[in-house]
Design a protein around this motif. Structure first.
Motif: not given
Length: 504
Positions: A168-171, A341-342
């Motif tokens: 999971l990106s910061e965005d 994403l994960c």
């Protein structure tokens, strides 16, 4: 109207001459024509009745020959007339037979053309589905997923999503947090009062079956396995069938909007996007497909699991999907680009996952397993934050209430358990009939009512947890249940191949 008397051997009665054209007419007819048109029928010049010139001609008579006055002559004339009629009838019969043969040949050609068109349409549909399946393998998905995933592509060019996913990106985390904050504030603003227009409990007690639709899926492979309703336009709903198809249906027009074909096995999970004409489906073929309803085409093919997918839940953002599988993992995927994403595996559990559901705020989620375990997970940290023991048997369904406090779960032990997420305890257990099988649970959008689908369809009033209504119209196990806006209607599906609508 033809009013012109053609010149012939016979002279017309009361003949007159038009001085304009010089033509001869019968007075009765030319007077009627002048009254209507005021012109000469030949030259189209102006003509009046007074201008007509009478002709005086001797009356011609054609006496019959003497041979035609005797009885034998009359009989001969009648015989000749009969022969002529029979010859004409024979000619008509021949023409009719020829026309029938030509019509039969034309119908045969039309039927053959129709069959060819149907076969070509089927081949085109199959080709489109194959193309949609091949899109991720053609470099589209790997390009969106970056070089790390592209490097794991197999010999055929298809990139397998790694078990840990892209993370999971910061965005993404920021987007999840912002959505949860907005939803929490909206819930506090609504307070604990029921929304305007919510169907009263006494009205639900009087619900009856308004419609039954048995023709949504194939009769040769009977059974509807999943159901979901569009939140904004609740006339639209999607069903998943044992015939490997998902069907989008409009209950108001009673028409099938789209048939989504592409899965290799039965469709066991369906989700209708709340704001778009988009449907997400899952199947034991391990595939998750994102569909455009208007075109009936696959937008994204997500391969997040290595075993049958058992649960689907759309995040409140409308951009991410949660899935659970018999491969012991739950996955969080982006439906816009078809990327995982994960992917999280519960290392402490050895049992496959059988159900999954997002909390209304979207920061936590719940999963159920075959060994009766219910677990709450923190999405951002991907960690197990709570466990709810108590069931026995595989968990069949879980559902979060819109109020954000209640979690309903069902298992093979014929019970529905209600959990308080604030106190992390089971505060109510609904004991169903012995042998009752629960296949689906659903709260209405206000969190006032809870519907149970299984051996029959039941509606409970929350807080009091009393039964309001039981529906026994299905002739087989009910597999899905959903409320309409403000609980104005209830929809259910069953293994008897029917979609039923209940209301008042």
């Amino acid at each position: 109207m033809s009013l012109i008397c053609a010149l012939s051997n016979e002279v017309p009665e009361q003949p007159v001459v038009s001085p304009v054209s010089g033509a001869i007419f019968e007075r009765r007819l030319i007077e009627k024509y002048i009254a209507e048109c005021n012109v000469d029928p030949i030259s189209n010049k102006e003509l009046t009745v007074e201008q007509l010139i009478d002709l005086k001609v001797p009356t011609l008579t054609k006496p019959k020959p003497a041979s035609g006055t005797s009885i034998p002559a009359i009989l001969k004339s009648l015989q000749d007339e009969w022969d002529a009629v029979m010859l004409h009838s024979f000619s008509l019969r021949q023409q009719l037979h020829t026309a029938r043969q030509e019509l039969s040949h034309a119908l045969y050609q039309h039927d053959a053309a129709t069959r060819v068109i149907a076969r070509l349409n089927k081949e085109v549909t199959a080709a489109r589905e194959a193309l949609a399946t091949l899109k991720p393998q053609a470099g589209i998905a790997p390009a969106a997923q970056g070089p790390a995933l592209a490097a794991t592509a197999d010999a055929g060019g298809a990139a397998d999503v790694p078990a840990e996913g892209a993370g999971l990106s910061e965005d993404v985390v920021s987007k999840l947090q912002e959505t949860a904050t907005v939803l929490t504030q909206e819930r506090k603003r609504r307070g604990r009062t029921a929304p305007e227009g919510l169907t009263h409990s006494e009205t639900i007690r009087s619900f009856s079956t308004l419609a039954s639709h048995p023709g949504l899926h194939s009769a040769s492979v009977p059974g509807i396995l999943a159901l979901d309703v569009h939140q904004k336009d609740t006339s639209k709903m999607v069903t998943g069938g044992a015939d490997k198809n998902a069907t989008v249906f409009n209950k108001d027009t009673e028409q099938v909007v789209a048939i989504l074909k592409g899965h290799n096995k039965k469709v066991t999970c369906v989700v209708y996007h709340p704001t778009e004409d988009t449907v997400i489906t899952a199947s034991p073929d391990t595939q998750i497909r994102v569909w455009n309803v208007d075109t009936s085409q696959t937008l994204q093919l997500i391969r997040a699991h290595d075993a049958p997918v058992t649960g689907l839940s759309l995040h409140a953002t409308g951009d991410y999907i949660l899935s659970s599988s018999l491969d012991h993992n739950w996955a969080f995927s982006d439906i816009r680009v078809g990327r995982v994403l994960c992917k999280v595996s519960d290392q402490s559990a050895s049992s496959p996952l059988t159900a999954a559901q997002f909390h209304p705020d979207g920061l936590i989620l719940g999963t159920g397993t075959q060994d009766a375990a219910i677990k709450i997970w923190d999405l951002k940290e991907r960690s197990n934050v709570a466990n709810f023991p108590g069931h026995s048997g595989a968990i069949s369904s879980i559902a979060f209430s819109e109020n954000g406090y209640y979690l309903a779960t069902a298992a093979e032990d014929s019970t529905v358990r209600l959990w308080d997420l604030r106190k992390l305890r089971n505060f109510k257990t609904i004991q169903l009939d012995e042998g009752y099988e629960v296949n689906d649970l659903c709260f209405d959008q206000s969190g006032t009512y809870l519907a149970v689908a299984g051996t029959d369809v039941r509606v409970y009033l929350c807080k009091q947890w009393t039964s309001l209504r039981e529906f026994n119209d299905h002739t087989a196990q009910a597999t899905g249940v959903r409320f309409g806006t403000n609980a104005e209607f209830l929809a259910s599906t069953s293994m008897d191949r029917t979609l039923k609508i209940y209301g008042s």
